[in-house]
Design an enzyme around this catalytic site. Structure first.
Site, PDB file in Angstrom:
ATOM      1  N   THR A  79      -9.551 -16.991 -25.953  1.00 44.48           N
ATOM      2  CA  THR A  79      -8.717 -17.833 -26.844  1.00 44.48           C
ATOM      3  C   THR A  79      -8.753 -17.332 -28.283  1.00 44.48           C
ATOM      4  O   THR A  79      -7.704 -17.277 -28.939  1.00 44.48           O
ATOM      5  CB  THR A  79      -9.290 -19.273 -26.879  1.00 44.48           C
ATOM      6  OG1 THR A  79     -10.049 -19.487 -25.697  1.00 44.48           O
ATOM      7  CG2 THR A  79      -8.228 -20.288 -27.037  1.00 44.48           C
ATOM      8  N   VAL A  97     -20.375 -19.769 -37.353  1.00 45.88           N
ATOM      9  CA  VAL A  97     -20.938 -21.105 -37.627  1.00 45.88           C
ATOM     10  C   VAL A  97     -19.809 -22.079 -37.969  1.00 45.88           C
ATOM     11  O   VAL A  97     -19.068 -21.855 -38.930  1.00 45.88           O
ATOM     12  CB  VAL A  97     -21.939 -21.048 -38.807  1.00 45.88           C
ATOM     13  CG1 VAL A  97     -22.452 -22.440 -39.154  1.00 45.88           C
ATOM     14  CG2 VAL A  97     -23.089 -20.107 -38.488  1.00 45.88           C
ATOM     15  N   GLY A 115     -16.927 -22.764 -36.703  1.00 41.37           N
ATOM     16  CA  GLY A 115     -15.527 -22.350 -36.493  1.00 41.37           C
ATOM     17  C   GLY A 115     -14.729 -22.178 -37.770  1.00 41.37           C
ATOM     18  O   GLY A 115     -14.984 -21.270 -38.557  1.00 41.37           O
ATOM     19  N   ILE A 149     -14.555 -23.995 -40.487  1.00 42.75           N
ATOM     20  CA  ILE A 149     -15.136 -24.459 -41.763  1.00 42.75           C
ATOM     21  C   ILE A 149     -15.723 -23.250 -42.502  1.00 42.75           C
ATOM     22  O   ILE A 149     -16.515 -22.516 -41.914  1.00 42.75           O
ATOM     23  CB  ILE A 149     -16.265 -25.496 -41.525  1.00 42.75           C
ATOM     24  CG1 ILE A 149     -15.732 -26.705 -40.763  1.00 42.75           C
ATOM     25  CG2 ILE A 149     -16.883 -25.919 -42.859  1.00 42.75           C
ATOM     26  CD1 ILE A 149     -16.808 -27.743 -40.442  1.00 42.75           C
ATOM     27  N   LYS A 164     -26.644 -21.543 -34.653  1.00 37.79           N
ATOM     28  CA  LYS A 164     -25.880 -21.668 -35.903  1.00 37.79           C
ATOM     29  C   LYS A 164     -26.811 -22.066 -37.063  1.00 37.79           C
ATOM     30  O   LYS A 164     -26.680 -21.567 -38.180  1.00 37.79           O
ATOM     31  CB  LYS A 164     -24.756 -22.696 -35.711  1.00 37.79           C
ATOM     32  CG  LYS A 164     -23.713 -22.227 -34.690  1.00 37.79           C
ATOM     33  CD  LYS A 164     -22.834 -23.370 -34.220  1.00 37.79           C
ATOM     34  CE  LYS A 164     -21.796 -22.898 -33.207  1.00 37.79           C
ATOM     35  NZ  LYS A 164     -21.099 -24.001 -32.530  1.00 37.79           N
TER      36      LYS A 164
HETATM   37  N1  HSE Z   1     -19.351 -24.534 -27.736  1.00 42.13           N
HETATM   38  C1  HSE Z   1     -19.185 -24.550 -29.152  1.00 42.13           C
HETATM   39  C2  HSE Z   1     -18.936 -25.989 -29.589  1.00 42.13           C
HETATM   40  C3  HSE Z   1     -18.024 -23.653 -29.541  1.00 42.13           C
HETATM   41  O1  HSE Z   1     -18.756 -26.863 -28.723  1.00 42.13           O
HETATM   42  O2  HSE Z   1     -18.963 -26.264 -30.769  1.00 42.13           O
HETATM   43  C4  HSE Z   1     -17.997 -23.267 -30.989  1.00 42.13           C
HETATM   44  O3  HSE Z   1     -19.107 -22.521 -31.359  1.00 42.13           O
END
Ligand code: HSE
Length: 441
Positions: free
Chosen positions: A14, A134, A136, A138, A207
């Site tokens: 994705t 870390v 996504g 942000i 993270k």
């Molecule tokens: N599996 C992770 C989440 C994806 O649910 O935040 C993003 O790192």
């Protein structure tokens, strides 16, 4: 305009596909924002023939991501494969050794091997950038690396896993069962390939370990993060928290203390009247306490193709502009050894839920064990038995144990563990006491 910056994109899930889409859609804007066009020099994934949302036939294909990483036709290797070792690590190392910049979203790789990779990047004078690793979309990494650079950060924490936050939110708002909601998060593509990484707290730990290094200038120490997942959170806890004015969130917290740094991931009670309590669903947040700036809270999408691709490409555009920062915000050679504060010395308030046998003196004994360990109670509430039938009174006169919830004033982890063990050993409770930490916000 200088020559185009050529990317090799490895991993076409994705995020990889959205990164390609983003370049196709905004490529012209990138050139006018950075003075350098961004082009694709090659792509690699496990399955060339997989049905994808976009046509990738015009890009040079590499079966082997290591070959792509070393290709003469790329300047930046974009690693979106995932996993702490294996081909992700091999290809990132190959790219750095070949003098290519690396952009990665791979939190597990960075948490385990980030410092050695940063040394390699420094030796070659290339970038190792990981905004997408870390929270996504942000801009957590750039916030520490750039905007807050003047500050001493004393605490960094946040909701760093969308899957867990989605599960806890659904349980709280809809009263739905854990397993059913987890399946939904998996279907929506937020969960890790192995969802125990999400619900067990390990993804949050990866993270957090990265944020710790950036915030405090210490070497990454993933193996010392204290980790508790959300598996044992029940609807009873969520309802009790609600009654007491709290929400339960899975937080990652790194805190500077006098005895070292606490890194901990655990379900946490946060007061309902705080902004973090309102961060619902797959949304993430990252908070920083800085000595000059004060408290900052960033909220936004922490997972998903679009937000993560946005973060990946922001790193690419920094490189296009010629901005190459030390990977972890401090010169890698200046990073100090990590000094761990023991979890037993953690200080805070605690929520405790007990199932107490309805016997004379049981409550007094429990209060006595708490007092013996110097723990003062802020509140104690006897809750109606969860399975109470209409007509049954609040004492549960069918002989069933009485659910009791306590909130403590600030104490230490060592004291609470010792008191709960004594309570359990004394035999007035039906099951092991449940304990959830309260974070001071
Ligand atoms: N599996 C992770 C989440 C994806 O649910 O935040 C993003 O790192």
């Amino acid at each position: 305009m200088s020559k185009a910056l050529k990317l090799g994109v490895a991993g076409l899930g994705t995020v990889g596909i959205d990164a390609l889409k983003l370049i196709a859609l905004h490529g012209e804007r990138f050139a006018s924002r950075t003075g350098c066009a961004v082009e694709i020099g090659g792509v690699s994934a496990r399955n060339r023939r997989k049905n994808r949302e976009i046509d990738i036939s015009s890009y040079e294909w590499f079966d082997d991501p290591v070959a792509l990483a070393e290709s003469q036709d790329i300047d930046v290797f974009v690693e979106l494969i995932g996993g702490e070792d294996g081909v992700a690590k091999a290809s990132v190392e190959a790219a750095l050794r070949a003098g290519k910049h690396v952009v990665t979203a791979n939190k597990a790789l960075l948490a385990h091997h980030g410092i050695e990779l940063a040394r390699l990047a420094d030796a070659k004078g290339v970038a190792l950038s990981f905004e997408a690793a870390v929270a996504g979309g942000i801009p957590a990494i750039k916030t520490i690396r750039e905007s807050l650079l003047a500050n001493n950060i004393t605490r960094v924490y946040g909701i760093l896993n969308g899957t867990c936050n989605y599960i806890l939110t659904q349980m709280q708002k809809e009263g739905r069962a854990f397993d059913e909601v987890l399946q939904e998060a998996q279907d929506a593509g937020y969960a890790e390939a192995d969802p125990t990484f999400d619900i067990g707290g390990y993804d949050t730990a990866h993270k957090l370990a990265i944020l710790t290094t950036l915030a405090f200038g210490v070497e990454t120490s993933i193996d010392t993060v204290y980790v508790e997942g959300i598996e044992s959170i029940s609807l009873a806890d969520i309802e009790a928290a609600d009654d007491l004015g709290y929400r339960i969130k899975l937080l990652g917290v790194a805190l500077l203390t006098e005895s070292g740094i606490e890194q901990r991931v655990h379900p946490t009670m946060v007061p309902k009247n705080t902004a973090i309590a309102e961060v619902d669903g797959v949304t993430n947040c990252v908070a920083f306490d800085g000595n000059f700036v004060g408290d900052i809270l960033l909220i936004g999408p922490g997972a998903g193709g679009g937000p993560t691709a946005s973060a990946v490409i922001s790193d690419v555009l920094d490189i296009a502009k010629g901005r190459i920062s030390p990977p972890f915000a401090w010169r890698t050679e200046d990073l100090k050894p990590y000094e761990r504060a023991r979890m037993r010395s953690h200080e805070g308030g605690y929520y405790i839920r007990l199932k107490v046998f309805d016997r004379t003196g049981a409550f007094a004994a429990i209060a006595g064990r708490m007092a013996e360990h110097g723990i003062s109670l802020e509140s104690i509430v006897q809750r109606r038995p969860a399975a109470a039938l209409p007509g049954l009174d609040a004492r549960g006169d069918d002989g069933a144990p009485l659910p009791v919830v306590m909130i403590t004033h600030e104490t230490t982890e060592a004291a609470i563990r010792a008191a709960l063990k004594a309570i359990e050993d004394e035999g007035n409770v039906q099951e092991r006491p449940r304990m959830i930490r309260i974070e001071k916000l």
